[in-house]
Write a protein that holds these residues in place. Sequence first.
Motif, PDB file in Angstrom:
ATOM      1  N   UNK A   1     -30.561  40.172   9.386  1.00  0.00           N
ATOM      2  CA  UNK A   1     -31.962  40.216   9.820  1.00  0.00           C
ATOM      3  C   UNK A   1     -32.230  39.472  11.121  1.00  0.00           C
ATOM      4  N   UNK A   2     -31.221  38.893  11.707  1.00  0.00           N
ATOM      5  CA  UNK A   2     -31.410  38.147  12.954  1.00  0.00           C
ATOM      6  C   UNK A   2     -31.490  39.105  14.136  1.00  0.00           C
ATOM      7  N   UNK A   3     -32.538  38.991  14.915  1.00  0.00           N
ATOM      8  CA  UNK A   3     -32.677  39.834  16.109  1.00  0.00           C
ATOM      9  C   UNK A   3     -31.596  39.513  17.132  1.00  0.00           C
ATOM     10  N   UNK A   4     -30.972  38.359  17.011  1.00  0.00           N
ATOM     11  CA  UNK A   4     -29.924  37.962  17.936  1.00  0.00           C
ATOM     12  C   UNK A   4     -28.570  38.611  17.629  1.00  0.00           C
ATOM     13  N   UNK A   5     -28.467  39.275  16.488  1.00  0.00           N
ATOM     14  CA  UNK A   5     -27.204  39.894  16.077  1.00  0.00           C
ATOM     15  C   UNK A   5     -27.333  41.403  15.910  1.00  0.00           C
ATOM     16  N   UNK A   6     -28.205  42.047  16.667  1.00  0.00           N
ATOM     17  CA  UNK A   6     -28.371  43.499  16.575  1.00  0.00           C
ATOM     18  C   UNK A   6     -27.047  44.203  16.844  1.00  0.00           C
ATOM     19  N   UNK A   7     -26.746  45.187  16.028  1.00  0.00           N
ATOM     20  CA  UNK A   7     -25.504  45.973  16.143  1.00  0.00           C
ATOM     21  C   UNK A   7     -24.239  45.127  16.030  1.00  0.00           C
ATOM     22  N   UNK A   8     -24.361  43.921  15.488  1.00  0.00           N
ATOM     23  CA  UNK A   8     -23.184  43.096  15.249  1.00  0.00           C
ATOM     24  C   UNK A   8     -22.668  42.328  16.447  1.00  0.00           C
ATOM     25  N   UNK A   9     -23.477  42.240  17.496  1.00  0.00           N
ATOM     26  CA  UNK A   9     -23.035  41.511  18.689  1.00  0.00           C
ATOM     27  C   UNK A   9     -24.075  40.461  19.071  1.00  0.00           C
ATOM     28  N   UNK A  10     -23.598  39.297  19.447  1.00  0.00           N
ATOM     29  CA  UNK A  10     -24.452  38.190  19.889  1.00  0.00           C
ATOM     30  C   UNK A  10     -23.811  37.620  21.144  1.00  0.00           C
ATOM     31  N   UNK A  11     -24.355  37.994  22.283  1.00  0.00           N
ATOM     32  CA  UNK A  11     -23.748  37.658  23.576  1.00  0.00           C
ATOM     33  C   UNK A  11     -22.313  38.159  23.577  1.00  0.00           C
ATOM     34  N   UNK A  12     -21.317  37.318  23.751  1.00  0.00           N
ATOM     35  CA  UNK A  12     -19.937  37.802  23.770  1.00  0.00           C
ATOM     36  C   UNK A  12     -19.248  37.666  22.405  1.00  0.00           C
ATOM     37  N   UNK A  13     -20.002  37.392  21.370  1.00  0.00           N
ATOM     38  CA  UNK A  13     -19.445  37.203  20.030  1.00  0.00           C
ATOM     39  C   UNK A  13     -19.723  38.429  19.166  1.00  0.00           C
ATOM     40  N   UNK A  14     -18.756  38.769  18.333  1.00  0.00           N
ATOM     41  CA  UNK A  14     -18.871  39.912  17.432  1.00  0.00           C
ATOM     42  C   UNK A  14     -18.933  39.443  15.991  1.00  0.00           C
ATOM     43  N   UNK A  15     -19.752  40.129  15.195  1.00  0.00           N
ATOM     44  CA  UNK A  15     -19.865  39.834  13.769  1.00  0.00           C
ATOM     45  C   UNK A  15     -18.600  40.287  13.047  1.00  0.00           C
ATOM     46  N   UNK A  16     -18.490  39.871  11.795  1.00  0.00           N
ATOM     47  CA  UNK A  16     -17.332  40.219  10.998  1.00  0.00           C
ATOM     48  C   UNK A  16     -16.146  39.313  11.260  1.00  0.00           C
ATOM     49  N   UNK A  17     -16.400  38.189  11.903  1.00  0.00           N
ATOM     50  CA  UNK A  17     -15.327  37.270  12.279  1.00  0.00           C
ATOM     51  C   UNK A  17     -15.664  35.830  11.903  1.00  0.00           C
ATOM     52  N   UNK A  18     -14.638  35.007  11.943  1.00  0.00           N
ATOM     53  CA  UNK A  18     -14.801  33.566  11.794  1.00  0.00           C
ATOM     54  C   UNK A  18     -15.075  32.999  13.191  1.00  0.00           C
ATOM     55  N   UNK A  19     -16.229  32.419  13.379  1.00  0.00           N
ATOM     56  CA  UNK A  19     -16.649  31.917  14.693  1.00  0.00           C
ATOM     57  C   UNK A  19     -16.389  30.421  14.875  1.00  0.00           C
ATOM     58  N   UNK A  20     -15.671  29.808  13.964  1.00  0.00           N
ATOM     59  CA  UNK A  20     -15.437  28.370  14.016  1.00  0.00           C
ATOM     60  C   UNK A  20     -14.874  27.927  15.368  1.00  0.00           C
ATOM     61  N   UNK A  21     -13.859  28.607  15.856  1.00  0.00           N
ATOM     62  CA  UNK A  21     -13.223  28.208  17.116  1.00  0.00           C
ATOM     63  C   UNK A  21     -14.065  28.543  18.345  1.00  0.00           C
ATOM     64  N   UNK A  22     -15.059  29.413  18.182  1.00  0.00           N
ATOM     65  CA  UNK A  22     -15.879  29.826  19.318  1.00  0.00           C
ATOM     66  C   UNK A  22     -17.116  28.947  19.526  1.00  0.00           C
ATOM     67  N   UNK A  23     -17.509  28.191  18.516  1.00  0.00           N
ATOM     68  CA  UNK A  23     -18.736  27.402  18.620  1.00  0.00           C
ATOM     69  C   UNK A  23     -18.731  26.384  19.760  1.00  0.00           C
ATOM     70  N   UNK A  24     -17.630  25.734  20.067  1.00  0.00           N
ATOM     71  CA  UNK A  24     -17.674  24.765  21.173  1.00  0.00           C
ATOM     72  C   UNK A  24     -18.122  25.368  22.506  1.00  0.00           C
TER      73      UNK A  24
END
Length: 76
Positions: A33-56
């Motif tokens: 429901x987040x408008x920031x994750x439309x179509x599974x993309x948030x800037x250069x990040x893609x959904x369906x993944x572990x974002x732990x290493x990308x947060x920094x």
Amino acid sequence: MKTFTKSQLALRNGQDREEIWVAYQGVIYDVTDSRLWRNGKHYEHWAGQDLTDELPDAPHTEKVFERLQQVGVLGD
């Protein structure tokens, strides 16, 4: 809380299923429901993944996950 595999998480990428999920530090969050994750993309990040290493590299802190619903944990 239910455990999901990386393969199950990958299916919640905004393309293959209605759910859009991301993982951070072993916890899976629903960002459908987040408008920031439309179509599974948030800037250069893609959904369906572990974002732990990308947060920094993000312009925000891990506090953004406090607003999201936890749907499970990431297993092997």
